[in-house]
Design an enzyme around this catalytic site. Structure first.
Site, mmCIF file in Angstrom:
data_model
loop_
_atom_site.group_PDB
_atom_site.id
_atom_site.type_symbol
_atom_site.label_atom_id
_atom_site.label_comp_id
_atom_site.label_asym_id
_atom_site.label_seq_id
_atom_site.Cartn_x
_atom_site.Cartn_y
_atom_site.Cartn_z
ATOM 1 N N CYS A 115 -15.141 -30.107 -3.618
ATOM 2 C CA CYS A 115 -16.190 -30.980 -4.169
ATOM 3 C C CYS A 115 -17.374 -30.201 -4.739
ATOM 4 C CB CYS A 115 -16.655 -31.960 -3.107
ATOM 5 S SG CYS A 115 -15.288 -32.838 -2.362
ATOM 6 N N HIS A 255 -23.413 -34.863 -4.301
ATOM 7 C CA HIS A 255 -21.975 -35.151 -4.321
ATOM 8 C C HIS A 255 -21.754 -36.494 -3.626
ATOM 9 C CE1 HIS A 255 -17.774 -35.172 -3.728
ATOM 10 N NE2 HIS A 255 -17.844 -34.931 -2.430
ATOM 11 N N ASN A 285 -14.964 -41.043 -3.690
ATOM 12 C CA ASN A 285 -15.199 -39.602 -3.739
ATOM 13 C C ASN A 285 -14.223 -38.984 -4.747
ATOM 14 O OD1 ASN A 285 -15.283 -36.852 -3.316
ATOM 15 N ND2 ASN A 285 -15.273 -36.974 -1.083
HETATM 16 N N1 COA Z 1 -10.676 -48.775 8.513
HETATM 17 C C1 COA Z 1 -10.920 -49.254 9.747
HETATM 18 N N2 COA Z 1 -11.154 -48.446 10.811
HETATM 19 C C2 COA Z 1 -11.157 -47.110 10.576
HETATM 20 C C3 COA Z 1 -10.903 -46.556 9.309
HETATM 21 C C4 COA Z 1 -10.665 -47.447 8.261
HETATM 22 N N3 COA Z 1 -10.419 -47.031 7.000
HETATM 23 N N4 COA Z 1 -10.970 -45.207 9.402
HETATM 24 C C5 COA Z 1 -11.247 -44.925 10.677
HETATM 25 N N5 COA Z 1 -11.350 -46.069 11.394
HETATM 26 C C6 COA Z 1 -11.640 -46.249 12.814
HETATM 27 C C7 COA Z 1 -11.355 -45.009 13.627
HETATM 28 O O1 COA Z 1 -9.992 -44.970 13.982
HETATM 29 C C8 COA Z 1 -12.262 -45.229 14.815
HETATM 30 O O2 COA Z 1 -11.661 -46.137 15.692
HETATM 31 P P1 COA Z 1 -11.796 -45.938 17.285
HETATM 32 O O3 COA Z 1 -13.264 -46.061 17.566
HETATM 33 O O4 COA Z 1 -10.981 -47.049 17.814
HETATM 34 O O5 COA Z 1 -11.250 -44.574 17.573
HETATM 35 C C9 COA Z 1 -13.490 -45.918 14.217
HETATM 36 O O6 COA Z 1 -13.041 -46.455 12.967
HETATM 37 C C10 COA Z 1 -14.649 -44.990 13.974
HETATM 38 O O7 COA Z 1 -14.165 -43.838 13.335
HETATM 39 P P2 COA Z 1 -15.107 -42.650 12.912
HETATM 40 O O8 COA Z 1 -14.261 -41.541 12.362
HETATM 41 O O9 COA Z 1 -16.044 -42.324 14.030
HETATM 42 O O10 COA Z 1 -15.925 -43.352 11.744
HETATM 43 P P3 COA Z 1 -17.093 -42.763 10.901
HETATM 44 O O11 COA Z 1 -18.231 -43.672 10.980
HETATM 45 O O12 COA Z 1 -17.334 -41.300 11.178
HETATM 46 O O13 COA Z 1 -16.530 -42.859 9.416
HETATM 47 C C11 COA Z 1 -15.614 -41.437 7.730
HETATM 48 C C12 COA Z 1 -15.377 -42.117 9.062
HETATM 49 C C13 COA Z 1 -14.381 -40.649 7.341
HETATM 50 C C14 COA Z 1 -15.888 -42.490 6.688
HETATM 51 C C15 COA Z 1 -16.842 -40.503 7.886
HETATM 52 O O14 COA Z 1 -16.696 -39.688 9.012
HETATM 53 C C16 COA Z 1 -17.044 -39.627 6.696
HETATM 54 O O15 COA Z 1 -17.317 -40.092 5.607
HETATM 55 N N6 COA Z 1 -16.969 -38.291 6.881
HETATM 56 C C17 COA Z 1 -17.137 -37.350 5.827
HETATM 57 C C18 COA Z 1 -15.916 -37.325 5.001
HETATM 58 C C19 COA Z 1 -16.102 -36.560 3.756
HETATM 59 O O16 COA Z 1 -17.186 -36.452 3.273
HETATM 60 N N7 COA Z 1 -15.035 -36.013 3.221
HETATM 61 C C20 COA Z 1 -15.018 -35.331 2.006
HETATM 62 C C21 COA Z 1 -15.904 -34.158 2.014
HETATM 63 S S1 COA Z 1 -16.314 -33.727 0.411
#
Ligand code: COA
Length: 328
Positions: A115, A255, A285
């Site tokens: 990214c 980003h 993204n």
């Molecule tokens: N739909 C529904 N539930 C989802 C889900 C989805 N698409 N994806 C994950 N979950 C669930 C998880 O399984 C978890 O369930 P649990 O509590 O029963 O274990 C719960 O939602 C919370 O998950 P968590 O990973 O803590 O959520 P989050 O608030 O951190 O959001 C992301 C997840 C991926 C959106 C977030 O961490 C993120 O954006 N991270 C950065 C990613 C990124 O920038 N990547 C590219 C870099 S350039």
């Protein structure tokens, strides 16, 4: 003393017609529009059709940027294509773009910095122009990430989309141009976002394909924290180097990974939302394409005028990060 600065002379962007909505994804994995919207800010993302590929979007964005810079393809002497989803391994997507555009004088290559790829490219183009090696560089961020997304993994499949953005970079007069540019990496965090298969370490076989080794794997929570910290730190670094503060910034283009990441970084920098670009609801993204798409959309919307200070910060797999501060 810097005698010549590099600046952006023209921008462009392009993305596929195909749209994948949150409702579409809810039919594929256990998720909902509500979860995706609240946790990421994404409502839809563009998805290339099976017959479409990365260089097509890159060429459209590049052509537009060259036209808006008032140049011809033959004027370009360097093409840097930032991508983690190239047309093919060999030759570089940069060379494919060079041929398609008819940029006969240009050296061309790909740049793999996830990214942060566009800001890596902008930083290198800046240096090449200031040393006189290059007159006009075309820096492109182009991705068809949906080819590497596992549509059974709800954590990653909701995030990524396809598209391309481009900028022509050349020498500028007066106080315009790139005031500070910094790029960094830390390979110790490589497993936070990676694709283990498809290269020489795990060559593509029927088994690795069946195991989905070519898909993106991500540790979302950990990445979130590193993303916020590194984008805020590098933004402060480039501002400090230029002797300016976040208050002076007209538009901040981070980003587009997650609206919550954007909000947290802007909050740390004390930049209110009116001065922050956000396109994540429409594009998701798009990795290296997100900043140049944001830049071009902001130009088209009249949000950047000559003399405005524009701050860009990125973060991505590797991990890599970067910051560029420029006066438009
Ligand atoms: N739909 C529904 N539930 C989802 C889900 C989805 N698409 N994806 C994950 N979950 C669930 C998880 O399984 C978890 O369930 P649990 O509590 O029963 O274990 C719960 O939602 C919370 O998950 P968590 O990973 O803590 O959520 P989050 O608030 O951190 O959001 C992301 C997840 C991926 C959106 C977030 O961490 C993120 O954006 N991270 C950065 C990613 C990124 O920038 N990547 C590219 C870099 S350039």
């Amino acid at each position: 003393m810097v005698t010549t600065r590099a600046g952006i002379l023209g921008t462009g962007h392009s993305y596929p017609e195909g749209i994948l909505t949150n409702a579409d994804l809810a039919t594929m994995v256990e998720t909902s529009d509500d979860w995706i919207t609240t946790r990421t800010g994404i409502k839809q993302r563009r998805k290339a059709a099976p017959e479409e590929y990365t260089s097509q979007f890159a060429v459209r964005a590049g052509r537009q940027a060259i036209e808006r810079a008032g140049l011809q393809a033959e004027d370009i002497d360097l093409i840097l294509c930032a991508t983690v989803s190239p047309d093919q391994i060999l030759p570089s997507t940069g060379c494919i773009i060079q041929a398609e555009l008819g940029a006969n004088k240009a050296a061309a290559m790909d740049l793999v910095a996830a990214c942060s790829g566009f800001l890596y490219g902008l930083t290198l183009a800046d240096a090449m122009i200031r040393t006189g090696q290059t007159k006009y560089a075309l820096v492109i961020g182009a991705e068809v990430l949906t080819r590497y997304v596992d549509y059974t993994d709800r954590q990653t499949c909701v995030l990524f989309g396809d598209g391309a953005g481009a900028a022509v970079v050349g020498a500028v007069e007066g106080d315009r141009g790139i005031l500070a540019a910094r790029i960094r990496s830390d390979g110790r965090y490589l497993e936070q976002l990676y694709s283990p298969g498809g290269g020489t370490r795990r060559k593509p076989t029927a088994e690795t394909l069946a195991a989905g080794d070519h898909f993106f794997k991500m540790k979302g929570n950990e990445l979130f924290k590193v993303a916020v910290r590194s984008m805020a730190d590098i933004s402060r670094e480039v501002l400090e180097e230029a002797g300016l503060s976040a208050e002076d910034v007209k538009l901040f283009i981070p980003h587009q990974a997650n609206q919550r990441i954007t909000d947290a970084v802007a909050n740390k920098l004390n930049v209110e939302s009116e001065r922050v670009y956000s396109g994540i609801s429409q594009h998701g993204n798009t990795s290296s394409a997100s900043i140049p798409i944001g830049l071009d959309e902001s130009v088209e919307a009249g949000k950047i005028s000559p003399g405005d200070l524009v701050l860009m910060a990125s973060f991505g797999g590797g991990v890599t990060w970067g910051g560029v501060l420029l006066r438009w």
